[in-house]
Design a protein around this motif. Structure first.
Motif, mmCIF file in Angstrom:
data_model
loop_
_atom_site.group_PDB
_atom_site.id
_atom_site.type_symbol
_atom_site.label_atom_id
_atom_site.label_comp_id
_atom_site.label_asym_id
_atom_site.label_seq_id
_atom_site.Cartn_x
_atom_site.Cartn_y
_atom_site.Cartn_z
ATOM 1 N N GLN A 50 0.793 -1.236 0.000
ATOM 2 C CA GLN A 50 0.000 0.000 0.000
ATOM 3 C C GLN A 50 0.823 1.285 0.000
ATOM 4 O OE1 GLN A 50 -3.337 -0.323 -0.196
ATOM 5 N NE2 GLN A 50 -3.199 -2.540 -0.007
ATOM 6 N N ARG A 51 2.115 1.236 0.243
ATOM 7 C CA ARG A 51 2.883 2.453 0.503
ATOM 8 C C ARG A 51 4.027 2.691 -0.478
ATOM 9 N NH1 ARG A 51 -1.102 4.167 3.333
ATOM 10 N NH2 ARG A 51 -1.536 2.922 5.166
ATOM 11 N N ASN A 52 3.909 2.199 -1.681
ATOM 12 C CA ASN A 52 4.902 2.465 -2.721
ATOM 13 C C ASN A 52 6.315 2.026 -2.320
ATOM 14 O OD1 ASN A 52 5.642 3.373 -5.290
ATOM 15 N ND2 ASN A 52 6.236 5.371 -4.520
ATOM 16 N N THR A 53 6.397 0.865 -1.672
ATOM 17 C CA THR A 53 7.672 0.288 -1.243
ATOM 18 C C THR A 53 7.973 -0.921 -2.121
ATOM 19 O OG1 THR A 53 7.324 1.035 1.028
ATOM 20 C CG2 THR A 53 8.872 -0.780 0.715
ATOM 21 N N SER A 54 9.211 -1.026 -2.605
ATOM 22 C CA SER A 54 9.567 -2.144 -3.491
ATOM 23 C C SER A 54 10.184 -3.315 -2.735
ATOM 24 C CB SER A 54 10.530 -1.672 -4.577
ATOM 25 O OG SER A 54 11.735 -1.208 -3.997
ATOM 26 N N ALA A 55 10.859 -3.029 -1.605
ATOM 27 C CA ALA A 55 11.501 -4.077 -0.807
ATOM 28 C C ALA A 55 11.671 -3.564 0.609
ATOM 29 C CB ALA A 55 12.854 -4.461 -1.397
ATOM 30 N N CYS A 56 11.894 -4.482 1.537
ATOM 31 C CA CYS A 56 12.061 -4.088 2.935
ATOM 32 C C CYS A 56 13.158 -4.922 3.597
ATOM 33 C CB CYS A 56 10.747 -4.266 3.694
ATOM 34 S SG CYS A 56 10.824 -3.712 5.417
ATOM 35 N N LEU A 57 14.096 -4.225 4.212
ATOM 36 C CA LEU A 57 15.075 -4.849 5.100
ATOM 37 C C LEU A 57 14.413 -4.866 6.470
ATOM 38 C CD1 LEU A 57 17.993 -5.806 5.806
ATOM 39 C CD2 LEU A 57 18.491 -3.415 6.284
ATOM 40 N N CYS A 58 14.267 -6.033 7.030
ATOM 41 C CA CYS A 58 13.460 -6.181 8.236
ATOM 42 C C CYS A 58 14.187 -7.086 9.214
ATOM 43 C CB CYS A 58 12.122 -6.790 7.818
ATOM 44 S SG CYS A 58 11.018 -7.225 9.145
ATOM 45 N N GLY A 59 14.016 -6.852 10.521
ATOM 46 C CA GLY A 59 14.599 -7.789 11.459
ATOM 47 C C GLY A 59 14.763 -7.289 12.867
ATOM 48 N N PHE A 60 15.633 -7.998 13.583
ATOM 49 C CA PHE A 60 15.898 -7.761 15.001
ATOM 50 C C PHE A 60 17.400 -7.579 15.178
ATOM 51 C CE2 PHE A 60 16.920 -9.217 19.293
ATOM 52 C CZ PHE A 60 15.977 -8.538 20.052
ATOM 53 N N ALA A 61 17.790 -6.595 15.989
ATOM 54 C CA ALA A 61 19.217 -6.358 16.243
ATOM 55 C C ALA A 61 19.434 -6.043 17.714
ATOM 56 C CB ALA A 61 19.726 -5.203 15.378
ATOM 57 N N GLU A 62 20.341 -6.773 18.335
ATOM 58 C CA GLU A 62 20.663 -6.576 19.747
ATOM 59 C C GLU A 62 22.164 -6.751 19.941
ATOM 60 O OE1 GLU A 62 19.946 -5.768 23.733
ATOM 61 O OE2 GLU A 62 18.689 -5.494 21.973
ATOM 62 N N ALA A 63 22.774 -5.782 20.621
ATOM 63 C CA ALA A 63 24.199 -5.869 20.961
ATOM 64 C C ALA A 63 24.397 -5.119 22.266
ATOM 65 C CB ALA A 63 25.061 -5.272 19.854
ATOM 66 N N TYR A 64 24.265 -5.858 23.369
ATOM 67 C CA TYR A 64 24.375 -5.238 24.689
ATOM 68 C C TYR A 64 24.716 -6.308 25.715
ATOM 69 C CZ TYR A 64 23.142 -2.774 28.975
ATOM 70 O OH TYR A 64 23.176 -2.204 30.225
ATOM 71 N N GLY A 65 25.603 -5.964 26.623
ATOM 72 C CA GLY A 65 26.007 -6.921 27.650
ATOM 73 C C GLY A 65 26.616 -8.146 27.006
ATOM 74 N N ASP A 66 26.064 -9.327 27.310
ATOM 75 C CA ASP A 66 26.585 -10.557 26.714
ATOM 76 C C ASP A 66 25.730 -11.018 25.539
ATOM 77 O OD1 ASP A 66 24.337 -11.347 28.059
ATOM 78 O OD2 ASP A 66 25.265 -13.074 29.051
ATOM 79 N N GLN A 67 24.891 -10.124 25.012
ATOM 80 C CA GLN A 67 24.003 -10.490 23.912
ATOM 81 C C GLN A 67 24.474 -9.893 22.587
ATOM 82 O OE1 GLN A 67 19.845 -9.585 24.814
ATOM 83 N NE2 GLN A 67 20.420 -9.437 26.972
ATOM 84 N N LEU A 68 24.602 -10.733 21.612
ATOM 85 C CA LEU A 68 24.835 -10.303 20.236
ATOM 86 C C LEU A 68 23.910 -11.151 19.375
ATOM 87 C CD1 LEU A 68 26.322 -8.640 18.113
ATOM 88 C CD2 LEU A 68 28.094 -10.398 18.076
ATOM 89 N N ASP A 69 22.870 -10.520 18.862
ATOM 90 C CA ASP A 69 21.847 -11.240 18.112
ATOM 91 C C ASP A 69 21.289 -10.312 17.045
ATOM 92 O OD1 ASP A 69 19.788 -12.821 17.163
ATOM 93 O OD2 ASP A 69 18.557 -12.649 18.974
ATOM 94 N N VAL A 70 21.695 -10.531 15.802
ATOM 95 C CA VAL A 70 21.160 -9.782 14.675
ATOM 96 C C VAL A 70 20.600 -10.800 13.691
ATOM 97 C CG1 VAL A 70 21.639 -8.153 12.813
ATOM 98 C CG2 VAL A 70 22.905 -7.970 14.970
ATOM 99 N N ARG A 71 19.326 -10.639 13.341
ATOM 100 C CA ARG A 71 18.680 -11.488 12.337
ATOM 101 C C ARG A 71 17.933 -10.575 11.380
ATOM 102 N NH1 ARG A 71 15.600 -15.113 16.418
ATOM 103 N NH2 ARG A 71 16.254 -13.448 17.808
ATOM 104 N N LEU A 72 18.332 -10.603 10.123
ATOM 105 C CA LEU A 72 17.753 -9.728 9.112
ATOM 106 C C LEU A 72 17.192 -10.540 7.959
ATOM 107 C CD1 LEU A 72 20.568 -7.014 8.856
ATOM 108 C CD2 LEU A 72 18.545 -6.984 10.327
ATOM 109 N N ILE A 73 16.110 -10.021 7.386
ATOM 110 C CA ILE A 73 15.532 -10.635 6.200
ATOM 111 C C ILE A 73 15.292 -9.563 5.145
ATOM 112 C CG2 ILE A 73 14.469 -12.536 7.458
ATOM 113 C CD1 ILE A 73 11.782 -11.080 7.285
ATOM 114 N N TRP A 74 15.241 -9.987 3.896
ATOM 115 C CA TRP A 74 14.912 -9.099 2.772
ATOM 116 C C TRP A 74 13.583 -9.578 2.212
ATOM 117 C CZ3 TRP A 74 17.249 -4.726 1.190
ATOM 118 C CH2 TRP A 74 16.865 -4.198 -0.056
ATOM 119 N N VAL A 75 12.622 -8.679 2.152
ATOM 120 C CA VAL A 75 11.270 -9.028 1.731
ATOM 121 C C VAL A 75 10.878 -8.210 0.511
ATOM 122 C CG1 VAL A 75 8.844 -9.159 2.453
ATOM 123 C CG2 VAL A 75 10.660 -9.433 4.155
#
Length: 197
Positions: free
Chosen positions: A153-178
């Motif tokens: 609905q919003r004139n978007t051709s693709a989207c980089l989407c996901g979750f990113a965390e880098a703090y303390g003892d956590q490093l967790d990045v998961r990205l998708i291309w839609v």
């Protein structure tokens, strides 16, 4: 119908693209691990060294995802939608400590969780919608709805989407291309749950 074209994840153990381990990671600290990974990927982007840890982690995962995609058409219509749990807490603590003498402008720039979106979009020239949410984990129903709305609905051709965390003892990045291009897995709440839970 929308599709997930690629999945990239970065943890303290490995960098993985579409299920293939690209780099096993080791290091005394996340900062050291991230810097080693940057060098091993052969990236030349001096501004990387000024970024906070969250921006660096999201930036590197995006670099791998973008390399996997190859040429991206119509970057003006690429959206970026990321969620983080602790946001910029790491740099917030450092900035607060710097205020005892003279507040650091270099740190202040990174005291907003959405700065990682800015770093990614500047590097890749993505000029579409940008949104950063704060949540313990990716809100699957909201993300599925929001990304679908952007692409349909919003004139978007693709989207980089996901979750990113880098703090303390956590490093967790998961990205998708839609996108709507029929390639990869269907973009459904079930697929998002499989990737992000």
């Amino acid at each position: 119908m929308l599709y997930i074209h690629h999945v990239v994840s970065l943890s303290k153990d490995a960098l993985i693209a579409d299920g293939q381990v690209l780099h096993q990671l080791q290091g005394d600290s996340f900062s050291e691990t991230i810097t080693t990974l940057y060098r091993s990927l052969g990236i030349s982007y001096p501004k990387f060294f000024k970024m906070d840890l969250l921006s660096k982690a999201a930036f590197l995962a995006t670099e791998v995802l973008v390399q996997t995609l190859g040429d991206i058409e119509d970057k003006d219509r690429v959206a970026t939608v990321l969620t983080t749990s602790n946001g910029c807490m790491d740099v917030d603590e450092k900035f607060e400590a710097s205020r005892t003498e003279l507040a650091s402008p270099a740190l202040f720039v990174y005291t907003l969780p959405n700065i990682m979106l800015g770093e990614i979009c500047i590097r890749n020239q993505f000029k579409g919608e940008q949104m950063c949410t704060l949540s313990e984990q990716l809100d699957i129903p909201f993300t599925a709805f929001y990304v679908t709305d952007l692409l349909q609905q919003r004139n978007t051709s693709a989207c980089l989407c996901g979750f990113a965390e880098a703090y303390g003892d956590q490093l967790d990045v998961r990205l998708i291309w839609v996108s709507a291009e029929p390639k990869g897995e269907p973009f459904t709440p079930e697929q998002l749950s499989r990737i992000f839970n």
